[in-house]
Design an enzyme around this catalytic site. Sequence first.
Site, PDB file in Angstrom:
ATOM      1  N   ARG A 236      58.836  70.028  23.709  1.00  0.00           N
ATOM      2  CA  ARG A 236      60.078  70.511  24.293  1.00  0.00           C
ATOM      3  C   ARG A 236      60.691  69.449  25.206  1.00  0.00           C
ATOM      4  O   ARG A 236      61.880  69.145  25.125  1.00  0.00           O
ATOM      5  CB  ARG A 236      59.829  71.789  25.078  1.00  0.00           C
ATOM      6  CG  ARG A 236      61.119  72.435  25.542  1.00  0.00           C
ATOM      7  CD  ARG A 236      60.872  73.661  26.354  1.00  0.00           C
ATOM      8  NE  ARG A 236      60.101  74.640  25.618  1.00  0.00           N
ATOM      9  CZ  ARG A 236      58.792  74.803  25.712  1.00  0.00           C
ATOM     10  NH1 ARG A 236      58.079  74.080  26.540  1.00  0.00           N
ATOM     11  NH2 ARG A 236      58.186  75.710  24.993  1.00  0.00           N
ATOM     12  N   THR A 237      59.864  68.887  26.081  1.00  0.00           N
ATOM     13  CA  THR A 237      60.363  67.853  26.995  1.00  0.00           C
ATOM     14  C   THR A 237      60.877  66.644  26.214  1.00  0.00           C
ATOM     15  O   THR A 237      61.947  66.105  26.495  1.00  0.00           O
ATOM     16  CB  THR A 237      59.247  67.417  27.963  1.00  0.00           C
ATOM     17  OG1 THR A 237      58.816  68.554  28.701  1.00  0.00           O
ATOM     18  CG2 THR A 237      59.742  66.358  28.923  1.00  0.00           C
TER      19      THR A 237
ATOM     20  N   LYS B  34      41.021  49.594  19.795  1.00  0.00           N
ATOM     21  CA  LYS B  34      42.008  48.627  20.233  1.00  0.00           C
ATOM     22  C   LYS B  34      42.029  48.468  21.748  1.00  0.00           C
ATOM     23  O   LYS B  34      42.068  47.363  22.257  1.00  0.00           O
ATOM     24  CB  LYS B  34      43.369  48.999  19.657  1.00  0.00           C
ATOM     25  CG  LYS B  34      43.356  48.924  18.117  1.00  0.00           C
ATOM     26  CD  LYS B  34      44.709  49.163  17.510  1.00  0.00           C
ATOM     27  CE  LYS B  34      44.702  48.838  16.000  1.00  0.00           C
ATOM     28  NZ  LYS B  34      45.914  49.287  15.338  1.00  0.00           N
TER      29      LYS B  34
ATOM     30  N   ARG C 235      55.504  60.039  29.068  1.00  0.00           N
ATOM     31  CA  ARG C 235      54.613  61.141  29.424  1.00  0.00           C
ATOM     32  C   ARG C 235      53.202  60.586  29.387  1.00  0.00           C
ATOM     33  O   ARG C 235      52.753  60.114  28.344  1.00  0.00           O
ATOM     34  CB  ARG C 235      54.746  62.263  28.399  1.00  0.00           C
ATOM     35  CG  ARG C 235      53.760  63.398  28.581  1.00  0.00           C
ATOM     36  CD  ARG C 235      54.270  64.342  29.645  1.00  0.00           C
ATOM     37  NE  ARG C 235      53.679  65.636  29.598  1.00  0.00           N
ATOM     38  CZ  ARG C 235      54.346  66.761  29.857  1.00  0.00           C
ATOM     39  NH1 ARG C 235      55.627  66.723  30.147  1.00  0.00           N
ATOM     40  NH2 ARG C 235      53.743  67.915  29.849  1.00  0.00           N
TER      41      ARG C 235
ATOM     42  N   HIS D  83      56.639  65.732  37.714  1.00  0.00           N
ATOM     43  CA  HIS D  83      57.509  65.926  36.564  1.00  0.00           C
ATOM     44  C   HIS D  83      58.906  66.067  37.171  1.00  0.00           C
ATOM     45  O   HIS D  83      59.499  67.133  37.164  1.00  0.00           O
ATOM     46  CB  HIS D  83      57.069  67.187  35.823  1.00  0.00           C
ATOM     47  CG  HIS D  83      57.718  67.368  34.489  1.00  0.00           C
ATOM     48  ND1 HIS D  83      58.626  66.470  33.963  1.00  0.00           N
ATOM     49  CD2 HIS D  83      57.606  68.349  33.556  1.00  0.00           C
ATOM     50  CE1 HIS D  83      59.011  66.898  32.777  1.00  0.00           C
ATOM     51  NE2 HIS D  83      58.417  68.030  32.514  1.00  0.00           N
TER      52      HIS D  83
END
Lengths: 310, 310, 310
Positions: C52-53, C82, C104, C132
């Site tokens: 959603r974000t 890696k 994020r 946030h």
Amino acid sequence: MKKINGVIKAQQFDKETIDKIFTTASEMEVSPPKDLMKHKIMATLFYEPSTRTRLSFEIAMNKLGGSVVGTENAREFSSAAKGESLEDTIRIIAQYGVDIIVLRYNQEGGAERAQKFSEVPVINAGDGTGQHPTQALLDLYTIEKHFGSIDGLKLAMVGDLTNGRTVRSLSYFLGKHYPIKQVYFVSPKQTKMKNDIKDYFDKYHIKWEELDELDPIIGDIDVIYQTRVQKERFKDNPKIYEEVINASEKLIIDEGCVNKMKSNAIVMHPLPRVTEISYNVDHDRRAMYFQQAQNGLFIRMALLKLILAE
Amino acid sequence: MKKINGVIKAQQFDKETIDKIFTTASEMEVSPPKDLMKHKIMATLFYEPSTRTRLSFEIAMNKLGGSVVGTENAREFSSAAKGESLEDTIRIIAQYGVDIIVLRYNQEGGAERAQKFSEVPVINAGDGTGQHPTQALLDLYTIEKHFGSIDGLKLAMVGDLTNGRTVRSLSYFLGKHYPIKQVYFVSPKQTKMKNDIKDYFDKYHIKWEELDELDPIIGDIDVIYQTRVQKERFKDNPKIYEEVINASEKLIIDEGCVNKMKSNAIVMHPLPRVTEISYNVDHDRRAMYFQQAQNGLFIRMALLKLILAE
Amino acid sequence: MKKINGVIKAQQFDKETIDKIFTTASEMEVSPPKDLMKHKIMATLFYEPSTRTRLSFEIAMNKLGGSVVGTENAREFSSAAKGESLEDTIRIIAQYGVDIIVLRYNQEGGAERAQKFSEVPVINAGDGTGQHPTQALLDLYTIEKHFGSIDGLKLAMVGDLTNGRTVRSLSYFLGKHYPIKQVYFVSPKQTKMKNDIKDYFDKYHIKWEELDELDPIIGDIDVIYQTRVQKERFKDNPKIYEEVINASEKLIIDEGCVNKMKSNAIVMHPLPRVTEISYNVDHDRRAMYFQQAQNGLFIRMALLKLILAE
């Protein structure tokens, strides 16, 4: 013609609308309006992966100059920890200001539920064992484009007719709108077409017949619609799966088989194929399955135009 | 110069073409034509994740005004239940009307197979243990850009030379097209450069020497091409892996090591790095690996121009 | 007003900047400049999924005419084999020439680390248990838009106040910049607001009170900020989780509860909701949570404008 406000199921379309979609698809094929969707945004929400279908919609939108946001991972919305309903998700995404939502959902009825809560049009890109209406439209478009008219044709639907979603959706369209001459259901005895479709054809006075081999009809039919065995539906019945696979062997379309067909006949397949059509058929001009996939692009472009720009 | 119809392997390029790619990359660096790819679509099909490479191609396309559709999840096409061949997938995606396909495949030869069945150009973004030709081009471009000319330089390739794909591809380019003065293969004894590359350098009369430490040559070389130990290739040999890691410790490039280098020398690395270059080297002007990554962008923009707009 | 160079944490904004963001968000709501971000590229790097974000940021960029590249799979950069650091990843992506990075990250402080190594602005889209900040801005914007002014209001924060990130970030903004009249912390005794926030409100002379039910205050408050129980934080304490769920039952906002509220009051929720707000509340005009989500779009568009086009 009624304005198309979204695409939920095959039954929603009357003949006039189908004709309009096909005319528009032809225009898309010849000269797509490259900026028609400029400043418009499509959201593709896929609750189960279907990369080919997703790319087809996204390319359709891009070719008309629109943008795409999306996720292959829409199940995350309803993940255990978070537990959001489909309705809430759709409402939020719609309110973010996208112009159209393309939804692939893992349960029948998903698109219909979504449309109720969405401020913007929803296109059903497959909902579980339910419908996949744009696939049915592109199948029909492929036949009409090749033959000029669908009326009076003889079709053979071949393969796993019990579990194949595409042959069922196509049947609904054919029965209701097109006076075809004859349908053959060619399948192993374990995967016959279900009775609802047979009754449906009866209701519309379309003759049907069941066979377990292609040979008796191969020289006489106009369209073979081949399908793959839906392996994932036999998880609990490995023995029956093996029987079906064995019985399907004589239904494989190979070079020899195609050579017995009328010169103007066509072989269709919703893809992906596994072994049910041999690779050596690909170069025969009767092999129509790659063009059929391409027609999906034109149908989806046409729908975008009719929904968002008419 | 021959038109570039796709990028499958390093060997396909003659010197004239490489020079043209580099000239075009320089133009991209200075003044990228922002609408050159307008109305053009790139499909990125990644059968194994490689987010950095994918983003580099997608940004290249975006910076030139084109659109991108893609999947990090291309294996779904060939998933157990569905089982589609690479050839079918490529054919369908090409027929959807994209202008170019960027393919990362998990097996050697994937890009070559794809090109045969694609109506549109294919760029190989790595195929298993095979090639990654755009990486080799950006490596070469980085050296030429810094030194003006590659001829006459002394290079050290360092690290896991057995398994590193990039040093091998770079070697092919160097041997064939550039009269460099000397190559040093600096590696633990367990991960030496394979004989095919040594023979290749012999064929082109390029001197090479093997070492297991940097000290004897550090003040004399122009380019260090450092690489990481490809841990994933030692899954079945944890003991050898540990030996390699231990032997690699004296090959770490740190501040002290860089300070012994010529003032105009450069340190390269294909990235990602783990511990083989210390973070305190990053601020030294000889640290070239971040610019090298950026050069990848310019090379990819140049290829898009040469393939789609020449 | 100071130029906004990125969005890392709530505390970075002074009142003047917040006001400017809100004014700009209002403009975005009324007439978004459709080509403001033309030829600009956003990279969305999500180390944990938050569809959603991510979509909200990507739609914001698209609505302003910009392009987006991204990955839901950014952890791949730092995968076992890696092992690249966040700093290296950010540096490379920035050097690829994107104009802004939306990050994020799964650990507190990620955005701050990223900004240090990025040539381009970074927006924090959530960093673990940290901040946030765009969520806090959209919460505040929602209140101010509805009431005209935030000063003098009475707010109830409800639910899992120990683990909810949004109520904490909102509290920082409120305490410092807005003379609200009263805050009620309404929660089960197991999930009370932590002392740091209470001390913070004390410092700014804002009255607060703790309750375990809504009834005594329901008719008097202006804003209910409901939150879900953060199930994922109780993994090791299934017994306490059950207690919290039971104690939360009387905190559910249903039709009866909303009807006791003032006619101009509002119900907010950061979404996703599970059962803590009944679906039959959705049609009440006091239900503000879907508009609140939509306000997130306007806030993100405003930030893009202020960061990239002022």
